[in-house]
Design an enzyme around this catalytic site. Sequence first.
Site, PDB file in Angstrom:
ATOM      1  N   ASP A 165       2.532   4.370   4.640  1.00 50.52           N
ATOM      2  CA  ASP A 165       1.567   3.777   5.174  1.00 50.52           C
ATOM      3  C   ASP A 165       2.226   2.686   5.870  1.00 50.52           C
ATOM      4  OD1 ASP A 165      -1.276   2.661   5.919  1.00 50.52           O
ATOM      5  OD2 ASP A 165      -1.388   1.082   4.918  1.00 50.52           O
ATOM      6  N   ASP A 173      -0.017  -0.145   8.254  1.00 55.99           N
ATOM      7  CA  ASP A 173      -0.834  -1.549   8.416  1.00 55.99           C
ATOM      8  C   ASP A 173      -0.817  -2.426   7.150  1.00 55.99           C
ATOM      9  OD1 ASP A 173      -1.382  -2.111  10.643  1.00 55.99           O
ATOM     10  OD2 ASP A 173      -3.392  -1.431  10.555  1.00 55.99           O
ATOM     11  N   SER A 183      -6.869  -1.386   4.277  1.00 53.56           N
ATOM     12  CA  SER A 183      -7.432  -2.677   4.270  1.00 53.56           C
ATOM     13  C   SER A 183      -8.037  -3.936   4.442  1.00 53.56           C
ATOM     14  CB  SER A 183      -5.472  -2.927   4.143  1.00 53.56           C
ATOM     15  OG  SER A 183      -4.612  -2.495   4.462  1.00 53.56           O
ATOM     16  N   ASP A 214      -1.196   0.378   0.675  1.00 52.38           N
ATOM     17  CA  ASP A 214      -1.355  -1.006  -0.266  1.00 52.38           C
ATOM     18  C   ASP A 214      -3.212  -0.100  -0.472  1.00 52.38           C
ATOM     19  OD1 ASP A 214      -2.250  -0.608   2.850  1.00 52.38           O
ATOM     20  OD2 ASP A 214      -2.771  -2.733   2.734  1.00 52.38           O
TER      21      ASP A 214
END
Length: 245
Positions: free
Chosen positions: A7, A9, A170, A206
């Site tokens: 990933d 960002d 996110s 994340d």
Amino acid sequence: MRVIFLDLDKTLIGDDYSPEPAKQIIDELKRRGFRIIFNSSKTRAEQEYYRKALNVEDPFIVETGSAIYIPKDVFPFKFNFTRETERYFIIELGESYRKIQNVLSEIGWVFGLKYYGNSTIEEIMKFTGLPKHLAELAARREYSETIFRWRNEKFVDIIKSKGLTVSKGSRFYNVHGNTNKGKAAHVLLLLYSKLFGDIESYAVGDSFNDFPLFEVVDKAFIVGNLKHPEAVNISSIKELLEVIE
């Protein structure tokens, strides 16, 4: 052969969106023999920016699993793809941006939705924190939208009723077709397996939209405090280099 899906960002790239801190990590992963696959909600244009800055030449997956861009010199055999450009064979798994725009334009005013397609570059910079040159690349949508602002989360159910998928990144909601990061990664792993035989696969993310990805790889890592039964928590991408050989 080892493949790692990354990933971008808040995983490989920090809050300032600079590629510079990631160079050491990418170089070390290359030294250890990894094929490096960006698998992000970011657009093709954004990912090409980071690929050039970090000297990554492997295939990449855009807009939350909506399409796989495969450089034409990667696989020395024929495979099914949706379309091609001068540089890539493209496997499309998601919906067209036009369909997504049509759905959002129908309900956007009701729920106060703000997204790339109805925002100025200055608004995009304010919502995301992107510098202008990256905000312009992010606005080049092909398969998805990102919802920056809304009044009521009931819009999620309406979008789903229109045959689209809503996933959580996110910070924002992503609207795309019936695909995800895991589906796209699985397709690419099958191609690598045909070329190399046994594959050892890794993934790092994340957020919730990374969860389907964690379920199709051998070893998964999640940056931060979210929990997933298939993923090991790490504090940052730098820690990854300490826990894999």
